[in-house]
Scaffold this motif. Structure first.
Motif, mmCIF file in Angstrom:
data_model
loop_
_atom_site.group_PDB
_atom_site.id
_atom_site.type_symbol
_atom_site.label_atom_id
_atom_site.label_comp_id
_atom_site.label_asym_id
_atom_site.label_seq_id
_atom_site.Cartn_x
_atom_site.Cartn_y
_atom_site.Cartn_z
ATOM 1 N N ILE A 38 -13.060 -33.477 -2.656
ATOM 2 C CA ILE A 38 -14.474 -33.206 -2.371
ATOM 3 C C ILE A 38 -14.601 -32.288 -1.157
ATOM 4 O O ILE A 38 -15.346 -31.298 -1.174
ATOM 5 C CB ILE A 38 -15.237 -34.527 -2.125
ATOM 6 C CG1 ILE A 38 -15.321 -35.333 -3.422
ATOM 7 C CG2 ILE A 38 -16.635 -34.244 -1.571
ATOM 8 C CD1 ILE A 38 -15.850 -36.736 -3.236
ATOM 9 N N LYS A 39 -13.851 -32.601 -0.110
ATOM 10 C CA LYS A 39 -13.962 -31.827 1.126
ATOM 11 C C LYS A 39 -13.440 -30.406 0.943
ATOM 12 O O LYS A 39 -14.025 -29.441 1.452
ATOM 13 C CB LYS A 39 -13.190 -32.534 2.246
ATOM 14 C CG LYS A 39 -13.370 -31.881 3.620
ATOM 15 C CD LYS A 39 -12.710 -32.707 4.709
ATOM 16 C CE LYS A 39 -12.921 -32.071 6.082
ATOM 17 N NZ LYS A 39 -14.328 -32.106 6.515
ATOM 18 N N TRP A 40 -12.332 -30.265 0.228
ATOM 19 C CA TRP A 40 -11.711 -28.942 0.074
ATOM 20 C C TRP A 40 -12.415 -28.063 -0.957
ATOM 21 O O TRP A 40 -12.411 -26.838 -0.844
ATOM 22 C CB TRP A 40 -10.245 -29.095 -0.315
ATOM 23 C CG TRP A 40 -9.413 -29.781 0.736
ATOM 24 C CD1 TRP A 40 -9.679 -29.889 2.072
ATOM 25 C CD2 TRP A 40 -8.174 -30.462 0.528
ATOM 26 N NE1 TRP A 40 -8.689 -30.590 2.703
ATOM 27 C CE2 TRP A 40 -7.739 -30.955 1.791
ATOM 28 C CE3 TRP A 40 -7.371 -30.713 -0.583
ATOM 29 C CZ2 TRP A 40 -6.552 -31.679 1.965
ATOM 30 C CZ3 TRP A 40 -6.185 -31.430 -0.430
ATOM 31 C CH2 TRP A 40 -5.792 -31.907 0.837
ATOM 32 N N GLU A 41 -13.040 -28.683 -1.963
ATOM 33 C CA GLU A 41 -13.587 -27.904 -3.064
ATOM 34 C C GLU A 41 -15.116 -27.895 -3.136
ATOM 35 O O GLU A 41 -15.695 -26.986 -3.734
ATOM 36 C CB GLU A 41 -13.029 -28.415 -4.400
ATOM 37 C CG GLU A 41 -11.508 -28.291 -4.511
ATOM 38 C CD GLU A 41 -10.977 -28.851 -5.815
ATOM 39 O OE1 GLU A 41 -11.809 -29.315 -6.644
ATOM 40 O OE2 GLU A 41 -9.738 -28.846 -6.016
ATOM 41 N N GLN A 42 -15.764 -28.936 -2.556
ATOM 42 C CA GLN A 42 -17.206 -29.034 -2.732
ATOM 43 C C GLN A 42 -18.010 -29.048 -1.426
ATOM 44 O O GLN A 42 -19.045 -28.393 -1.333
ATOM 45 C CB GLN A 42 -17.559 -30.306 -3.535
ATOM 46 C CG GLN A 42 -16.988 -30.322 -4.945
ATOM 47 C CD GLN A 42 -17.501 -31.508 -5.739
ATOM 48 O OE1 GLN A 42 -18.663 -31.905 -5.612
ATOM 49 N NE2 GLN A 42 -16.638 -32.084 -6.562
ATOM 50 N N ASP A 43 -17.548 -29.804 -0.448
ATOM 51 C CA ASP A 43 -18.370 -29.997 0.748
ATOM 52 C C ASP A 43 -17.481 -30.171 1.980
ATOM 53 O O ASP A 43 -16.990 -31.264 2.261
ATOM 54 C CB ASP A 43 -19.271 -31.229 0.574
ATOM 55 C CG ASP A 43 -20.297 -31.380 1.682
ATOM 56 O OD1 ASP A 43 -20.174 -30.670 2.706
ATOM 57 O OD2 ASP A 43 -21.215 -32.209 1.535
ATOM 58 N N GLY A 44 -17.303 -29.095 2.705
ATOM 59 C CA GLY A 44 -16.445 -29.126 3.884
ATOM 60 C C GLY A 44 -17.035 -29.879 5.059
ATOM 61 O O GLY A 44 -16.347 -30.111 6.056
ATOM 62 N N THR A 45 -18.307 -30.288 4.955
ATOM 63 C CA THR A 45 -18.937 -31.007 6.063
ATOM 64 C C THR A 45 -18.675 -32.511 6.016
ATOM 65 O O THR A 45 -19.001 -33.233 6.971
ATOM 66 C CB THR A 45 -20.459 -30.785 6.075
ATOM 67 O OG1 THR A 45 -21.045 -31.423 4.925
ATOM 68 C CG2 THR A 45 -20.790 -29.304 6.054
ATOM 69 N N LEU A 46 -18.132 -33.009 4.924
ATOM 70 C CA LEU A 46 -17.880 -34.443 4.796
ATOM 71 C C LEU A 46 -16.839 -34.877 5.830
ATOM 72 O O LEU A 46 -15.753 -34.301 5.924
ATOM 73 C CB LEU A 46 -17.389 -34.769 3.386
ATOM 74 C CG LEU A 46 -17.083 -36.239 3.099
ATOM 75 C CD1 LEU A 46 -18.346 -37.088 3.247
ATOM 76 C CD2 LEU A 46 -16.482 -36.412 1.706
#
Length: 335
Positions: A38-46
């Motif tokens: 999720i962090k690497w592909e969709q949402d780096g703010t997580l």
């Protein structure tokens, strides 16, 4: 397989919101693998903590589908199977699996799944989780231990300080003075360590009101979520046993509670409630303040016909007494 991740997100002093992510993953992927995706592909703010990815460091502890666990240890397959066995979960094999991820409890949130663990570490420090000062002085020779002495430290030594037990602790949730199961598990390690020479002072500190071992409500959650089988509740119980062996009946209400209960059951097969309150709260008629505190309750019980005016021993009193004495003798032989 397709899976939905519902992540509880928030920043410091803000209200939490749920953000849903849809991703393709393999059943064997860990929860941490999915969060990385999720962090690497969709949402780096997580935001979340991680490090070893191998169930060693404890950094990635979080609440996964309602209970605290390590994200690097739990995988999609096991979580889906667990949810399907919970009737109230609403999980269905035919629907898209949902994973609900939240920050640890009993600690303030800094951002998303990252919590402020200051109280966790402060409470650990409060039990002095290291060999006593005298024991740490440089000796002329090594502090040797037998394999049997060292084996007493194995279970508590497995603790990785992940915070899962602290997160789920009911006692900590309602009592901010309680140091927590992680601290008391480490505390027992010091009590059991043959190299430590401060046992008496330690037991005195761990016996302090509801801050120490007597603050535990025995809810068992700490044991159920511990990823390393440290069983904090069992270590707390061992400290209680050590305190009871070192102390006299009149030392504290907590200790009197345990000892009076056993003594009365030995005497009559069950508890004589008339004596129980007088002995525990009134300290065998020595504590006038304690005695006066239970007078209103006693009057209300008498008025409602709830106060036992007499007491009859159980028919099995002798068998109960023999059983208790046998257990006490067995415990004594192990010391």
């Amino acid at each position: 397989m397709e899976v939905l991740f519902k992540v509880i997100r928030q920043t410091e002093n803000s209200s939490p919101v749920v953000q849903t992510y849809r991703l393709e993953a393999e059943p064997g992927n860990t929860i941490l693998d999915c969060l990385n995706q999720i962090k690497w592909e969709q949402d780096g703010t997580l935001a979340y903590r991680k490090n070893c990815r191998n169930t060693i460091c404890g950094s990635c502890a979080m609440r996964i589908n309602g209970r605290s666990a390590l994200a690097c240890k739990e995988n999609l397959r096991s979580e889906i199977a667990r949810l399907e066995n919970i009737p109230a979960s609403g999980s269905k094999a035919s629907s898209i699996p949902e994973m609900t991820i939240a920050p640890l409890g009993n600690m303030p949130v800094i951002k998303d799944l990252v919590v402020d663990m200051s109280s966790f570490w402060d409470n650990l420090e409060a039990v002095a989780p290291y060999v006593s000062t005298a024991g740490r002085q440089v000796p002329e020779k090594e502090f040797l231990q037998t394999p049997q002495e060292r084996s007493l430290l194995d279970q508590t030594g497995n603790c990785i300080m992940c915070g899962a037990c602290y997160s789920e602790c009911n006692a900590r949730e309602v009592n901010s003075d309680f140091v927590g199961p992680h601290a008391l598990a480490k505390a027992y390690r010091m009590v059991a360590d043959s190299r430590d020479d401060d046992t008496e002072n330690r037991l005195e500190n761990y016996n302090e009101d509801t801050k120490g071992v007597w603050g535990c409500t025995r809810c068992f959650y700490c044991n159920s979520v511990c990823p390393m089988d440290v069983e904090p509740l069992e270590q707390i119980t061992k400290i209680k046993q050590e305190i009871l062996q070192h102390k006299q009946v009149a030392d504290s209400r907590s200790i009197r509670h345990r000892k009076v209960l056993v003594d009365l059951v030995k005497e009559g097969g069950w508890i004589d409630e008339r004596k129980f309150g007088l002995h525990v709260v009134g300290n065998y008629f020595k504590d006038l303040t304690g005695l006066l505190s239970i007078v209103p309750l006693g009057m209300r019980m008498i008025a409602k016909g709830k106060f036992p005016l007499s007491f009859e021993s159980s028919e099995g009193t002798q068998q109960v007494r023999s059983l208790i004495e046998a257990v006490q003798q067995e415990e004594g032989s192990r010391e």
